[in-house]
Design a protein around this motif. Structure first.
Motif, PDB file in Angstrom:
ATOM      1  N   THR A  23      10.059   3.024  14.080  1.00  0.00           N
ATOM      2  CA  THR A  23       8.634   2.769  13.933  1.00  0.00           C
ATOM      3  C   THR A  23       7.870   3.973  14.451  1.00  0.00           C
ATOM      4  N   THR A 137      12.375  -8.574   7.609  1.00  0.00           N
ATOM      5  CA  THR A 137      11.019  -8.171   7.257  1.00  0.00           C
ATOM      6  C   THR A 137      10.155  -8.232   8.513  1.00  0.00           C
ATOM      7  N   SER A 138       9.644  -7.088   8.911  1.00  0.00           N
ATOM      8  CA  SER A 138       8.872  -6.997  10.147  1.00  0.00           C
ATOM      9  C   SER A 138       7.419  -7.397   9.898  1.00  0.00           C
ATOM     10  N   LYS A 139       6.674  -7.461  10.970  1.00  0.00           N
ATOM     11  CA  LYS A 139       5.253  -7.764  10.873  1.00  0.00           C
ATOM     12  C   LYS A 139       4.550  -6.700  10.044  1.00  0.00           C
ATOM     13  N   THR A 140       4.960  -5.443  10.223  1.00  0.00           N
ATOM     14  CA  THR A 140       4.335  -4.367   9.464  1.00  0.00           C
ATOM     15  C   THR A 140       4.545  -4.562   7.970  1.00  0.00           C
ATOM     16  N   THR A 141       5.760  -4.953   7.578  1.00  0.00           N
ATOM     17  CA  THR A 141       6.060  -5.150   6.168  1.00  0.00           C
ATOM     18  C   THR A 141       5.219  -6.272   5.575  1.00  0.00           C
ATOM     19  N   LEU A 142       5.146  -7.406   6.241  1.00  0.00           N
ATOM     20  CA  LEU A 142       4.338  -8.516   5.738  1.00  0.00           C
ATOM     21  C   LEU A 142       2.859  -8.165   5.716  1.00  0.00           C
ATOM     22  N   GLU A 143       2.395  -7.397   6.694  1.00  0.00           N
ATOM     23  CA  GLU A 143       1.005  -6.961   6.705  1.00  0.00           C
ATOM     24  C   GLU A 143       0.720  -6.078   5.487  1.00  0.00           C
ATOM     25  N   ARG A 146       0.447  -8.262   2.491  1.00  0.00           N
ATOM     26  CA  ARG A 146      -0.827  -8.971   2.561  1.00  0.00           C
ATOM     27  C   ARG A 146      -1.969  -8.071   2.104  1.00  0.00           C
ATOM     28  N   TYR A 164       7.247 -17.051   1.468  1.00  0.00           N
ATOM     29  CA  TYR A 164       5.915 -16.844   2.026  1.00  0.00           C
ATOM     30  C   TYR A 164       4.896 -16.846   0.890  1.00  0.00           C
ATOM     31  N   TYR A 171      -0.107 -15.130   5.221  1.00  0.00           N
ATOM     32  CA  TYR A 171       1.115 -15.679   4.646  1.00  0.00           C
ATOM     33  C   TYR A 171       1.523 -16.946   5.393  1.00  0.00           C
TER      34      TYR A 171
END
Length: 216
Positions: A23, A137-143, A146, A164, A171
């Protein structure tokens, strides 16, 4: 006193082992675009960028089996329902100045006809209707998903399958997919992937197709 000067290597020279991720905070959009150009299209690492944070992930070789099987399952289900679609693989999707992400696989359904023949994404192109991830899938990926506005994301990780759905900008986990409401995917997909490890993707998919035909 001796001054210490940090040594900065190009991102392309970073040696990441399969299954590892890094990261990098405080990455501007211009830097993100430069990193994409530096890495080029033929690379092992996948990226996700959101809120000035860049993540680079190198998938394990074993993630190829669930990735390919999940993609084939989606195609099988869409064909069975007579729904036309256009697969877009692991294309890099971006929202200018905000986010970027590369799914393992993705599909255009509502806008499939518009995307036929598209060799490069245009700034006004819609997001895919469905994206698939087969690693953590990290928070960054889902963000990033989104921000781009992908309405549905499937995540398979270590035997667990999660759907999701994007609702009012966030999500939410769902037990069913709006695309396939009458199919218990959260139960079927983990079992199919486990079956594929034993008999191979082709046989597992053929058994699934036979089961769908018998259930009609």
């Amino acid at each position: 006193m001796t001054a210490v000067t940090p040594v900065v290597k190009p991102v392309s020279q970073m040696q990441l082992a399969p299954g590892s991720a890094i990261t990098i905070p405080n990455v501007s959009w211009q830097e993100f675009e430069s990193i994409l150009q530096e890495l080029g299209e033929k690379r092992n690492a996948r990226i996700a960028y959101s809120k000035n944070t860049l993540e680079m992930m190198v998938p394990l070789p074993e993630h190829e089996i669930p990735r390919d099987l999940l993609s084939d399952i989606v195609k099988t289900l869409l064909k069975a329902k007579g729904i036309k679609f256009q697969p877009f693989g692991s294309t890099t999707f971006k929202k200018e100045g905000t986010a970027g992400v590369e799914p393992d696989a993705c599909f255009y359904i509502k806008n499939y006809q518009r995307m036929i023949g598209r060799r490069r994404l245009q700034p006004d192109d819609p997001p895919p209707d469905l994206a698939i991830e087969t690693d953590v899938t990290s928070k960054t990926t889902l963000e990033a998903y989104r921000a781009i506005g992908v309405p549905e994301v499937w995540v398979y990780d270590s035997g667990k399958f999660t759907i999701y759905l994007l609702s009012q900008g966030i999500y939410l986990k769902s037990e069913t997919s709006p695309l396939f409401e009458n199919i218990q995917l959260t139960q079927i997909i983990p079992a199919l992937i486990e079956r594929a490890w034993r008999v191979g993707n082709l046989q597992a998919l053929e058994e699934f197709e036979t089961q769908m035909t018998n259930n009609k």
